[in-house]
Design an enzyme around this catalytic site. Sequence first.
Site, PDB file in Angstrom:
ATOM      1  CG  ASP A  86      -1.621 -12.682 -27.842  1.00 20.62           C
ATOM      2  OD1 ASP A  86      -2.785 -13.029 -28.105  1.00 20.62           O
ATOM      3  OD2 ASP A  86      -0.785 -13.446 -27.329  1.00 20.62           O
ATOM      4  CG  HIS A 232       1.577 -10.450 -31.567  1.00 19.46           C
ATOM      5  ND1 HIS A 232       2.062 -11.601 -32.139  1.00 19.46           N
ATOM      6  CD2 HIS A 232       1.763 -10.578 -30.234  1.00 19.46           C
ATOM      7  CE1 HIS A 232       2.535 -12.394 -31.185  1.00 19.46           C
ATOM      8  NE2 HIS A 232       2.367 -11.798 -30.018  1.00 19.46           N
TER       9      HIS A 232
HETATM   10 NI    NI Z   1       2.196 -11.007 -25.768  1.00 23.10          NI
END
Ligand code: NI
Length: 296
Positions: A86, A232
Amino acid sequence: MLRRACFTFLWVFPLAACFAQTAQPASQPATPAPTGSVQVVPVPPTPQPPPAAPLPSPAATAASPQPKVTYSQCSVEGSYVAITFDDGPSPENTPRLLDLLKKRGLRATFFVVGQCAVEYPDIMKRIAAEGHEIANHSWSHPLLSKLGEAAVTEQLQRTHDAIQQTAGVTAKVMRPPYGGFTANQRVWAHKKWGYKIILWDVDPLDWKVRNAGHVESEILKRTVNGSIILAHDIHKSTVDAMPGTLDGLLARGHKFVTVSELLAMDRPTTPKPKPVAVEKAPAAAAVAAPASTPAR
Ligand code: NI
């Protein structure tokens, strides 16, 4: 440049937002307006049972005949998993992650932030060219459950368009920042863009604990068949964790697919039969762990 990660209060906001549905304005009325000229005859109130019936839980809603819109993991035959990244693309970390995936012949899903996508169109093109899935993670990473319909439309449509313009692909799934999306928003986004709403069941808290060893051990500890792993690609420590994480998952026999591919394998789960009552249950049974890890 946006450098935000997903924080801990994910489930507080969606739950609060769900309970606040009746206070929502206009666009989604709580009760449909009467239609036609049907005369409504008042009916005398029926006696109510003394305890108030509990509100249906999200799990109960998911089990209803409505089409399934939200996924935090899948039920699959085989050892398939989807790893997701992400908040990128990140010029410092995403290309290095792509190298690691390419070296192993693995595909992932990238939930990109629209304003980063337009800033790094070459990375977007590379993600698509190497067979990964690209998905919508909003334009600027706000808590969507606190925004009105017009603002949410802008957040998702701008990103939807940016993905098409930079990578030449159409996003099929979205993940709300912080997991914050009300029940009504989920149904609405599914109708408007055809999106499935993707949460996760494996969260190494890599935004919080910037330690590659921790990220690797948490993912290896929690991943099961059908898992959707959250990470991430904006954090160096997360990408540093990937050689060991990817090799560890491969060594355990896991096969990597994109989120949309995992969803396509999802099969309905049959409810487990209620256990037959036996003698007095041992005390430990009362504190048994839940069947699945709740996504935050
Ligand atoms: Ni996010």
